[in-house]
Write a protein that holds these residues in place. Structure first.
Motif, PDB file in Angstrom:
ATOM      1  N   PRO A  67       0.813  -1.219   0.000  1.00  0.00           N
ATOM      2  CA  PRO A  67       0.000   0.000   0.000  1.00  0.00           C
ATOM      3  C   PRO A  67       0.849   1.273   0.000  1.00  0.00           C
ATOM      4  O   PRO A  67       1.860   1.361   0.716  1.00  0.00           O
ATOM      5  CB  PRO A  67      -0.808  -0.115   1.299  1.00  0.00           C
ATOM      6  CG  PRO A  67      -0.841  -1.575   1.594  1.00  0.00           C
ATOM      7  CD  PRO A  67       0.477  -2.116   1.114  1.00  0.00           C
ATOM      8  N   LEU A  68       0.425   2.256  -0.762  1.00  0.00           N
ATOM      9  CA  LEU A  68       1.211   3.482  -0.909  1.00  0.00           C
ATOM     10  C   LEU A  68       1.356   4.245   0.400  1.00  0.00           C
ATOM     11  O   LEU A  68       2.449   4.708   0.738  1.00  0.00           O
ATOM     12  CB  LEU A  68       0.570   4.394  -1.964  1.00  0.00           C
ATOM     13  CG  LEU A  68       0.670   3.910  -3.406  1.00  0.00           C
ATOM     14  CD1 LEU A  68      -0.162   4.807  -4.318  1.00  0.00           C
ATOM     15  CD2 LEU A  68       2.120   3.887  -3.867  1.00  0.00           C
ATOM     16  N   LEU A  69       0.259   4.413   1.130  1.00  0.00           N
ATOM     17  CA  LEU A  69       0.300   5.212   2.352  1.00  0.00           C
ATOM     18  C   LEU A  69       0.510   4.368   3.604  1.00  0.00           C
ATOM     19  O   LEU A  69       0.590   4.913   4.699  1.00  0.00           O
ATOM     20  CB  LEU A  69      -0.989   6.031   2.481  1.00  0.00           C
ATOM     21  CG  LEU A  69      -1.152   7.141   1.435  1.00  0.00           C
ATOM     22  CD1 LEU A  69      -2.548   7.762   1.512  1.00  0.00           C
ATOM     23  CD2 LEU A  69      -0.092   8.227   1.624  1.00  0.00           C
ATOM     24  N   GLY A  70       0.619   3.062   3.435  1.00  0.00           N
ATOM     25  CA  GLY A  70       0.843   2.198   4.579  1.00  0.00           C
ATOM     26  C   GLY A  70       2.285   1.780   4.749  1.00  0.00           C
ATOM     27  O   GLY A  70       2.720   1.479   5.857  1.00  0.00           O
ATOM     28  N   THR A  71       3.035   1.772   3.666  1.00  0.00           N
ATOM     29  CA  THR A  71       4.380   1.207   3.699  1.00  0.00           C
ATOM     30  C   THR A  71       5.449   2.249   3.414  1.00  0.00           C
ATOM     31  O   THR A  71       5.197   3.285   2.801  1.00  0.00           O
ATOM     32  CB  THR A  71       4.513   0.083   2.654  1.00  0.00           C
ATOM     33  OG1 THR A  71       4.349   0.648   1.336  1.00  0.00           O
ATOM     34  CG2 THR A  71       3.476  -1.004   2.879  1.00  0.00           C
ATOM     35  N   SER A  72       6.655   1.928   3.844  1.00  0.00           N
ATOM     36  CA  SER A  72       7.782   2.812   3.551  1.00  0.00           C
ATOM     37  C   SER A  72       8.080   2.827   2.056  1.00  0.00           C
ATOM     38  O   SER A  72       8.528   3.854   1.518  1.00  0.00           O
ATOM     39  CB  SER A  72       9.019   2.373   4.340  1.00  0.00           C
ATOM     40  OG  SER A  72       9.429   1.072   3.975  1.00  0.00           O
ATOM     41  N   LEU A  73       7.833   1.709   1.374  1.00  0.00           N
ATOM     42  CA  LEU A  73       8.012   1.693  -0.085  1.00  0.00           C
ATOM     43  C   LEU A  73       7.111   2.721  -0.748  1.00  0.00           C
ATOM     44  O   LEU A  73       7.538   3.478  -1.628  1.00  0.00           O
ATOM     45  CB  LEU A  73       7.693   0.305  -0.639  1.00  0.00           C
ATOM     46  CG  LEU A  73       8.679  -0.820  -0.369  1.00  0.00           C
ATOM     47  CD1 LEU A  73       8.093  -2.155  -0.823  1.00  0.00           C
ATOM     48  CD2 LEU A  73      10.018  -0.558  -1.048  1.00  0.00           C
ATOM     49  N   GLY A  74       5.840   2.729  -0.343  1.00  0.00           N
ATOM     50  CA  GLY A  74       4.880   3.647  -0.950  1.00  0.00           C
ATOM     51  C   GLY A  74       5.149   5.092  -0.615  1.00  0.00           C
ATOM     52  O   GLY A  74       5.111   5.968  -1.488  1.00  0.00           O
ATOM     53  N   MET A  75       5.428   5.379   0.656  1.00  0.00           N
ATOM     54  CA  MET A  75       5.667   6.763   1.072  1.00  0.00           C
ATOM     55  C   MET A  75       6.938   7.321   0.454  1.00  0.00           C
ATOM     56  O   MET A  75       6.985   8.494   0.058  1.00  0.00           O
ATOM     57  CB  MET A  75       5.732   6.844   2.590  1.00  0.00           C
ATOM     58  CG  MET A  75       4.396   6.605   3.278  1.00  0.00           C
ATOM     59  SD  MET A  75       3.201   7.924   2.936  1.00  0.00           S
ATOM     60  CE  MET A  75       3.879   9.262   3.930  1.00  0.00           C
ATOM     61  N   ALA A  76       7.988   6.503   0.348  1.00  0.00           N
ATOM     62  CA  ALA A  76       9.232   6.975  -0.268  1.00  0.00           C
ATOM     63  C   ALA A  76       9.007   7.325  -1.735  1.00  0.00           C
ATOM     64  O   ALA A  76       9.558   8.311  -2.244  1.00  0.00           O
ATOM     65  CB  ALA A  76      10.318   5.913  -0.128  1.00  0.00           C
ATOM     66  N   PHE A  77       8.200   6.512  -2.412  1.00  0.00           N
ATOM     67  CA  PHE A  77       7.915   6.805  -3.817  1.00  0.00           C
ATOM     68  C   PHE A  77       7.060   8.055  -3.950  1.00  0.00           C
ATOM     69  O   PHE A  77       7.373   8.957  -4.743  1.00  0.00           O
ATOM     70  CB  PHE A  77       7.210   5.627  -4.483  1.00  0.00           C
ATOM     71  CG  PHE A  77       6.833   5.894  -5.917  1.00  0.00           C
ATOM     72  CD1 PHE A  77       7.751   5.726  -6.931  1.00  0.00           C
ATOM     73  CD2 PHE A  77       5.556   6.348  -6.245  1.00  0.00           C
ATOM     74  CE1 PHE A  77       7.419   6.005  -8.253  1.00  0.00           C
ATOM     75  CE2 PHE A  77       5.212   6.629  -7.556  1.00  0.00           C
ATOM     76  CZ  PHE A  77       6.152   6.454  -8.564  1.00  0.00           C
ATOM     77  N   LEU A  78       5.961   8.132  -3.200  1.00  0.00           N
ATOM     78  CA  LEU A  78       5.038   9.264  -3.318  1.00  0.00           C
ATOM     79  C   LEU A  78       5.717  10.597  -3.052  1.00  0.00           C
ATOM     80  O   LEU A  78       5.411  11.601  -3.697  1.00  0.00           O
ATOM     81  CB  LEU A  78       3.869   9.099  -2.350  1.00  0.00           C
ATOM     82  CG  LEU A  78       2.720   8.188  -2.754  1.00  0.00           C
ATOM     83  CD1 LEU A  78       1.686   8.146  -1.640  1.00  0.00           C
ATOM     84  CD2 LEU A  78       2.077   8.655  -4.060  1.00  0.00           C
ATOM     85  N   ALA A  79       6.627  10.621  -2.099  1.00  0.00           N
ATOM     86  CA  ALA A  79       7.284  11.881  -1.739  1.00  0.00           C
ATOM     87  C   ALA A  79       8.158  12.424  -2.860  1.00  0.00           C
ATOM     88  O   ALA A  79       8.357  13.641  -2.965  1.00  0.00           O
ATOM     89  CB  ALA A  79       8.112  11.690  -0.476  1.00  0.00           C
ATOM     90  N   PHE A  80       8.653  11.529  -3.726  1.00  0.00           N
ATOM     91  CA  PHE A  80       9.627  11.960  -4.728  1.00  0.00           C
ATOM     92  C   PHE A  80       9.190  11.713  -6.172  1.00  0.00           C
ATOM     93  O   PHE A  80       9.966  11.967  -7.098  1.00  0.00           O
ATOM     94  CB  PHE A  80      10.969  11.252  -4.479  1.00  0.00           C
ATOM     95  CG  PHE A  80      11.650  11.696  -3.214  1.00  0.00           C
ATOM     96  CD1 PHE A  80      12.493  12.797  -3.218  1.00  0.00           C
ATOM     97  CD2 PHE A  80      11.437  11.030  -2.020  1.00  0.00           C
ATOM     98  CE1 PHE A  80      13.129  13.218  -2.061  1.00  0.00           C
ATOM     99  CE2 PHE A  80      12.054  11.444  -0.845  1.00  0.00           C
ATOM    100  CZ  PHE A  80      12.902  12.538  -0.864  1.00  0.00           C
ATOM    101  N   CYS A  81       7.959  11.241  -6.370  1.00  0.00           N
ATOM    102  CA  CYS A  81       7.493  11.043  -7.750  1.00  0.00           C
ATOM    103  C   CYS A  81       7.009  12.364  -8.338  1.00  0.00           C
ATOM    104  O   CYS A  81       6.935  13.386  -7.637  1.00  0.00           O
ATOM    105  CB  CYS A  81       6.385   9.988  -7.794  1.00  0.00           C
ATOM    106  SG  CYS A  81       4.819  10.507  -7.044  1.00  0.00           S
ATOM    107  N   ASP A  82       6.650  12.373  -9.608  1.00  0.00           N
ATOM    108  CA  ASP A  82       6.153  13.605 -10.227  1.00  0.00           C
ATOM    109  C   ASP A  82       4.758  13.923  -9.701  1.00  0.00           C
ATOM    110  O   ASP A  82       4.015  13.042  -9.248  1.00  0.00           O
ATOM    111  CB  ASP A  82       6.142  13.480 -11.753  1.00  0.00           C
ATOM    112  CG  ASP A  82       5.150  12.436 -12.237  1.00  0.00           C
ATOM    113  OD1 ASP A  82       3.999  12.803 -12.512  1.00  0.00           O
ATOM    114  OD2 ASP A  82       5.525  11.248 -12.308  1.00  0.00           O
ATOM    115  N   ALA A  83       4.402  15.194  -9.768  1.00  0.00           N
ATOM    116  CA  ALA A  83       3.166  15.683  -9.150  1.00  0.00           C
ATOM    117  C   ALA A  83       1.918  15.045  -9.756  1.00  0.00           C
ATOM    118  O   ALA A  83       0.948  14.764  -9.045  1.00  0.00           O
ATOM    119  CB  ALA A  83       3.087  17.197  -9.265  1.00  0.00           C
ATOM    120  N   THR A  84       1.928  14.796 -11.060  1.00  0.00           N
ATOM    121  CA  THR A  84       0.765  14.207 -11.712  1.00  0.00           C
ATOM    122  C   THR A  84       0.515  12.786 -11.224  1.00  0.00           C
ATOM    123  O   THR A  84      -0.627  12.397 -10.928  1.00  0.00           O
ATOM    124  CB  THR A  84       0.941  14.216 -13.239  1.00  0.00           C
ATOM    125  OG1 THR A  84       1.113  15.567 -13.687  1.00  0.00           O
ATOM    126  CG2 THR A  84      -0.264  13.602 -13.929  1.00  0.00           C
TER     127      THR A  84
END
Length: 262
Positions: free
Chosen positions: A135-152
């Protein structure tokens, strides 16, 4: 937006198949606890999946298992293979050096798909194998990606999660709160597993930290390190492991760039 309302029965079949795939083998009662669907519905869904050749009854025990035919459902998915190839030797070195397992993942709409793992059978295996959806907002994998991916990409992912009932996704409905969380990840340079997710998925036993895999300053994936909470606290993990984790992520990014001829 979809043109038509979804077919509820089809969604239930897929939910039962996904649950059985996670559990490896399961009774009707196991699937009831996993999905919340009533038992007659689960039985009908299982019979449908047996008819399709995707599920079979165990010959000796009152449980169901998936068949090899389920592999056909993922045969068209290729995105994770490039990441898995690039990361394999780096993950092996990282595990040998740090003695805690790691996963590398790629984004897939509303989750991160594990492309490669250094986990082995044992206390930290946790059944997370390539193809696992984190899960994006449950895991460190998801949060690390979301913080640094493109805005769209980030906006689309958060919109997809806003209707979820999972406790770690509640923040998706509060743009200011989720941005504050992501800004903390950017400032720290790493993300942590959500406590609700740890409690739900690992009975609070395990947690993780994660960092992005960056190409041109934009996340194309993420890398984590799992640990047992009764062995290490997060401050120790950060002090000891964030730097080598970032180095490994940079190496993976370099391997990806080389594969792409960049």
């Amino acid at each position: 937006m979809p043109s038509f309302q979804p077919v509820t029965a089809a969604l239930r079949v897929l939910e039962v198949l996904a649950a059985l795939n996670r559990l490896k083998e399961a009774s009707v009662g196991d699937l009831f606890r996993e999905t919340g669907l009533n038992r007659p519905t689960i039985v009908r869904m299982l019979e449908t999946l047996i008819h399709a050749g995707l599920v079979a009854r165990h010959p000796e025990r009152p449980v169901y298992v998936t068949t090899g035919r389920t592999l056909e459902l993922s045969s068209g998915y290729q995105k994770h293979e490039e990441m898995a190839l690039a990361a394999a030797p780096i993950l092996a070195r990282l595990h040998a050096g740090l003695q805690w397992p790691s996963d590398v993942s790629v984004f897939d709409g509303d989750a991160m798909v594990v492309a490669r793992t250094s986990r082995r059978e044992g206390v930290l295996h946790f059944n997370r194998r390539p193809g696992y959806r984190a899960p994006l907002l449950g895991t460190s994998l998801g949060m690390a990606f979301l913080a640094f991916c493109d805005a769209t990409t980030r906006a689309g992912a958060l919109a997809a999660l806003s209707g979820s009932s999972d406790p770690w996704n509640a923040v998706a409905r509060d743009p200011a709160a989720v941005e504050a969380l992501l800004e903390t990840v950017r400032r720290n340079g790493y993300a942590s597993m959500n406590k609700d997710y740890s409690d739900t998925s690992y009975n609070g036993v395990a947690s993780a930290i994660g960092v992005p895999v960056l190409l041109g300053g934009v996340a194309v994936g993420s890398l984590n390190l799992m640990y047992l909470r009764n062995s290490l606290d997060e401050a120790d993990v950060v002090a000891r492991f964030v730097a080598p984790l970032r180095t490994a992520a940079e190496e993976i990014a370099g391997a990806l760039a080389g594969m792409r001829g960049g």
